[in-house]
Scaffold this motif. Structure first.
Motif, short mmCIF file in Angstrom:
data_model
loop_
_atom_site.label_atom_id
_atom_site.label_comp_id
_atom_site.label_asym_id
_atom_site.label_seq_id
_atom_site.Cartn_x
_atom_site.Cartn_y
_atom_site.Cartn_z
N LEU A 1 0.83 -1.20 0.00
CA LEU A 1 0.00 0.00 0.00
C LEU A 1 0.87 1.26 0.00
CD1 LEU A 1 -2.91 -0.81 2.49
CD2 LEU A 1 -3.16 -0.15 0.09
N ALA A 2 1.91 1.23 0.82
CA ALA A 2 2.80 2.39 0.90
C ALA A 2 3.49 2.66 -0.44
CB ALA A 2 3.85 2.17 2.00
N SER B 1 -4.77 -9.09 -1.92
CA SER B 1 -4.60 -7.66 -1.63
C SER B 1 -3.83 -6.96 -2.74
CB SER B 1 -3.89 -7.47 -0.29
OG SER B 1 -4.70 -7.90 0.79
N LEU B 2 -2.81 -7.61 -3.27
CA LEU B 2 -2.04 -7.01 -4.35
C LEU B 2 -2.93 -6.75 -5.57
CD1 LEU B 2 0.57 -6.06 -5.68
CD2 LEU B 2 1.09 -8.47 -6.21
N ALA B 3 -3.79 -7.72 -5.90
CA ALA B 3 -4.70 -7.54 -7.03
C ALA B 3 -5.67 -6.38 -6.78
CB ALA B 3 -5.47 -8.83 -7.29
N LEU B 4 -6.12 -6.24 -5.54
CA LEU B 4 -7.04 -5.16 -5.20
C LEU B 4 -6.34 -3.81 -5.16
CD1 LEU B 4 -9.06 -6.97 -2.38
CD2 LEU B 4 -9.78 -6.57 -4.75
N ILE B 5 -5.09 -3.80 -4.68
CA ILE B 5 -4.31 -2.57 -4.63
C ILE B 5 -4.09 -2.02 -6.03
CG2 ILE B 5 -2.00 -1.65 -4.16
CD1 ILE B 5 -2.00 -3.50 -1.64
N LEU B 6 -3.77 -2.91 -6.96
CA LEU B 6 -3.59 -2.47 -8.35
C LEU B 6 -4.92 -2.06 -8.97
CD1 LEU B 6 -0.93 -5.04 -9.61
CD2 LEU B 6 -0.60 -2.63 -9.07
N GLY B 7 -5.99 -2.75 -8.59
CA GLY B 7 -7.35 -2.36 -8.94
C GLY B 7 -7.56 -2.12 -10.42
N GLN B 8 -8.39 -1.16 -10.73
CA GLN B 8 -8.76 -0.86 -12.11
C GLN B 8 -7.54 -0.48 -12.93
OE1 GLN B 8 -11.41 2.45 -12.60
NE2 GLN B 8 -12.20 1.69 -14.55
N GLU B 9 -6.60 0.23 -12.30
CA GLU B 9 -5.41 0.67 -13.03
C GLU B 9 -4.55 -0.52 -13.43
OE1 GLU B 9 -6.44 1.82 -10.16
OE2 GLU B 9 -6.34 4.00 -10.04
#
Length: 256
Positions: free
Chosen positions: A37-38, A64-72
């Motif tokens: 996240l940081a 979490s990594l997949a969600l952090i990257l998200g739409q982008e």
């Protein structure tokens, strides 16, 4: 499947599947995800094509990594491995519950995948078995294999590092959890000899232990014949620009 706009930024504990023989999200898992996240803005600018987790456990980190990257990060491919078949099953359920997916493989580190993935992984995340234990506990069946790290907690780490070197792309990044007992400065110096720069993204401490989340990347400006730097001086330089956290993030759902 939920749209990326509806997804939370990290995996939700209530949606993380579990099994008695699978390591549940705990302080080290949270620290690794917080490090991601940081570094999120850098990850987004990095535009990874392939992300990989070695030792996926409950699936909390890769989800979490997949969600952090998200739409982008739309179009990114994900792959995760674990030697524990129960972990792979639990990871699949965790990812499905969050509306994301990955190729999941039951294997030891990346056995059987190295030729196919050589030089292709742009982001690798690893929460290895880092706890110092007797060597005969390393790699045993069940949940013990998720933490048993052998002498100085380095037995599995030292097997993962050369695999990571083979799999990472030219722009590849590795995020790894280490314990003070693992001698993280020595790990960084070892990787530096292979041409990697390193940075401690997050350090968290309790009365009993101190964890370092280290980010490695290929640094083509590193001279491999540079004079050796002392371990204390090297780790000191790594710590110069990082936030130090003397607390652990806990919730009522944490069971560790």
């Amino acid at each position: 499947m939920a749209s990326y706009k509806e997804l939370p930024r990290t995996a939700q504990i209530r949606l993380v599947s579990s099994h008695q023989e699978v390591y549940e999200p705990c302080d080290d898992s949270f620290a690794l995800v917080d490090a991601l996240l940081a570094d999120r803005s850098n990850l987004l600018e990095h535009h990874p094509s392939l992300c990989m987790e070695i030792g996926c456990g409950s699936g909390y980190v890769i989800t979490s990594l997949a969600l952090i990257l998200g739409q982008e990060g739309y179009g990114v491919n994900y792959i995760a491995t674990d030697i524990n078949p129960h972990a792979v099953e639990v990871t699949q359920k965790t990812m499905e519950a969050h509306g994301v997916g990955a190729e999941l493989v039951i294997t030891d580190i990346a056995a059987g995948l190295e030729e196919r993935l050589a030089g292709l992984v742009d982001v690798m995340v690893v929460n290895p078995p880092y706890v110092p234990t007797p060597e005969d506990e390393v790699g045993v069946e069940g949940i013990t294999s998720s933490w048993a790290g052998g002498e100085n907690g380095r037995s599995v780490i030292d097997k993962i590092l050369p695999v990571a070197d083979r799999l990472l792309s030219e722009k590849g990044w590795l995020y790894m959890v280490t314990l003070t007992a693992n001698n993280p400065s020595e790990i960084c110096q070892q990787m530096r000899k292979k041409g990697y720069g390193s940075k401690i993204v997050i350090q968290r401490s309790t009365e009993e232990e101190s964890l370092h989340i280290i980010k490695f990347w290929r640094d083509f400006d590193i001279g491999k014949d540079e004079p050796n730097q002392s371990a204390s001086g090297f780790i000191g330089s790594l710590l110069t620009h990082i936030p130090l956290f003397s607390f652990w993030r806990r919730t009522n759902s944490d069971k560790c």
